[in-house]
Design a protein around this motif. Structure first.
Motif, mmCIF file in Angstrom:
data_model
loop_
_atom_site.group_PDB
_atom_site.id
_atom_site.type_symbol
_atom_site.label_atom_id
_atom_site.label_comp_id
_atom_site.label_asym_id
_atom_site.label_seq_id
_atom_site.Cartn_x
_atom_site.Cartn_y
_atom_site.Cartn_z
ATOM 1 N N ARG A 104 0.826 -1.216 0.000
ATOM 2 C CA ARG A 104 0.000 0.000 0.000
ATOM 3 C C ARG A 104 0.854 1.257 0.000
ATOM 4 O O ARG A 104 0.455 2.304 -0.530
ATOM 5 C CB ARG A 104 -0.933 0.001 1.218
ATOM 6 C CG ARG A 104 -1.855 1.213 1.300
ATOM 7 C CD ARG A 104 -2.784 1.273 0.104
ATOM 8 N NE ARG A 104 -3.663 2.441 0.132
ATOM 9 C CZ ARG A 104 -3.338 3.648 -0.333
ATOM 10 N NH1 ARG A 104 -2.118 3.852 -0.864
ATOM 11 N NH2 ARG A 104 -4.181 4.648 -0.271
ATOM 12 N N ASN A 189 -12.032 6.004 3.779
ATOM 13 C CA ASN A 189 -12.186 5.013 2.714
ATOM 14 C C ASN A 189 -11.179 5.280 1.600
ATOM 15 O O ASN A 189 -10.984 6.429 1.186
ATOM 16 C CB ASN A 189 -13.597 5.070 2.134
ATOM 17 C CG ASN A 189 -14.637 4.505 3.082
ATOM 18 O OD1 ASN A 189 -14.345 3.605 3.864
ATOM 19 N ND2 ASN A 189 -15.846 5.034 3.023
ATOM 20 N N TYR A 194 -5.778 0.617 6.967
ATOM 21 C CA TYR A 194 -5.552 -0.809 7.197
ATOM 22 C C TYR A 194 -4.069 -1.174 7.221
ATOM 23 O O TYR A 194 -3.700 -2.300 7.563
ATOM 24 C CB TYR A 194 -6.270 -1.636 6.125
ATOM 25 C CG TYR A 194 -5.696 -1.491 4.736
ATOM 26 C CD1 TYR A 194 -4.707 -2.370 4.278
ATOM 27 C CD2 TYR A 194 -6.135 -0.493 3.877
ATOM 28 C CE1 TYR A 194 -4.186 -2.242 3.001
ATOM 29 C CE2 TYR A 194 -5.622 -0.367 2.605
ATOM 30 C CZ TYR A 194 -4.643 -1.241 2.165
ATOM 31 O OH TYR A 194 -4.129 -1.116 0.896
ATOM 32 N N ASP A 253 -10.879 -0.597 4.610
ATOM 33 C CA ASP A 253 -9.784 0.325 4.304
ATOM 34 C C ASP A 253 -9.370 1.124 5.530
ATOM 35 O O ASP A 253 -8.256 1.631 5.600
ATOM 36 C CB ASP A 253 -10.214 1.321 3.219
ATOM 37 C CG ASP A 253 -10.292 0.689 1.847
ATOM 38 O OD1 ASP A 253 -9.839 -0.451 1.688
ATOM 39 O OD2 ASP A 253 -10.821 1.345 0.929
#
Length: 354
Positions: A104, A189, A194, A253
């Motif tokens: 990510r 979001n 996460y 998320d």
């Protein structure tokens, strides 16, 4: 991705500092062992890890970690049982989650062999640092950050993977008073909530300071849209017990896929405790507190394992939770720590021996 590795080199300290440590009075994460593991990513590949004496890191002012925040970490522990055997708790889950965070944050993933073999070699070398006092353990902090230099806003071309060890006592003592947050958000979001990215935690500090000024020790985070749903407690996942049912929010998320969280859900199922994984509204929790059906709230995470909440505040009203003789929090924490310290059977295959 390079997944093969030469033998880890080890440079030992000339003199250990372990004799300077009071193992009966350990603060969490403030004392560090003699050695650390360091692994560099250069020229498109991870180099062989090496273990060196614990020491400062030298970086150029232009290192991208300082400018664009490419930094991720994990938290895990090593335990020593009464026969001096060393155990980890679900370490492969930590490795998997570190790589989820890496992806990510556009950081190169670390191969499993580098993570696990490096971890085992380091903990074996510093095994005398593992405390055996009840509630204490060896906290393990693996982390990766951008060491490549340059002011251009782009991913770095060089990174460092480091593991440091800290013998630690209990993370929290006693119960916690929390404030339900309605202005600031931990994550959104499509964001990085996460991931265990350093910036997630930096962003929490200011709202938590504001809560502390009102007499609260932590913040309960709510969703970023309408602040309608409770999501996390401080840096931990949150559980709510209404009646006999244990409830926690679904991962998303915005919510970290906590390893302790997953363990609690599995143990609760094993023990026949009714569980629900669903969104929890603030109004539901407040109403349950008013009508007496709210029995427990607690945070769950690696450092504290389970941290009971005694009071929560919402819109200038404090709601006290009942004192229970046999709480889920106490029961579940005992079950997890008994597995971690090899005091009980491990039917789930979570315990990993060194």
């Amino acid at each position: 991705m390079n997944t093969t590795m030469q033998k880890i080199s080890i440079e030992k300290v000339k003199t250990s500092k372990i004799d300077q440590v009071d193992f009966d009075n350990l603060d969490f994460g403030s004392v560090f062992t003699d050695h650390m593991l360091v692994c560099d990513y250069k020229n498109g590949a991870w180099e062989t890890p090496k273990i060196i004496p614990y020491q400062p890191i030298s970086l150029e002012p232009s290192a991208k970690i300082f400018h664009y925040g490419q930094s991720i970490f994990e938290g895990m522990k090593a335990y020593k049982d009464t026969e001096n055997k060393i155990w980890f708790f679900r370490p492969l889950d930590n490795h998997r989650r570190l790589n989820i965070s890496a992806k990510r944050m556009a950081i190169p993933e670390i191969p499993e062999a580098f993570f696990m073999e490096g971890l085992k070699a380091l903990v074996k070398l510093d095994e005398k640092w593992i405390p055996q006092k009840d509630g204490s353990s060896l906290y393990i902090r693996p982390f990766i950050f951008a060491s490549g230099k340059g002011f251009h806003a782009s991913p770095a071309d060089e990174y460092k993977f480091i593991i440091c060890l800290a013998p630690s006592g209990s993370y929290f003592s006693g119960k916690v008073k929390v404030l339900i947050e309605e202005k600031y958000s931990r994550s959104a979001n499509g964001g990085v909530g996460y991931a265990k990215a350093g910036g997630n935690y930096a962003g929490q500090f200011y709202p938590t300071q504001l809560a502390a000024q009102k007499g609260y020790s932590q913040v309960i985070w709510t969703d970023d849209n309408n602040h309608e749903y409770i999501e996390e407690a401080g840096a931990m996942n949150i559980f709510v017990r209404i009646g006999d049912t244990l409830i926690t929010g679904p991962t998303s998320d915005r919510i970290l896929d906590g390893i302790t969280r997953k363990s609690i859900l599995q143990i609760a199922e094993d023990e026949g405790i009714p569980t629900e994984v669903r969104k929890i509204t603030v109004s539901e929790v407040v109403e349950a507190a008013k009508n007496g059906s709210l029995k427990e709230m607690f945070g769950a995470g690696t450092a504290a394992v389970v941290s009971p909440i005694s009071t929560f505040g919402f819109r200038d009203v404090d709601y006290d939770l009942p004192e229970l003789a046999e709480s889920y929090a106490t029961r579940l924490k005992k079950r997890i720590t008994d597995i971690q310290f090899n005091r009980a059977e491990d039917p789930f295959g979570w315990r990993y021996g060194l």
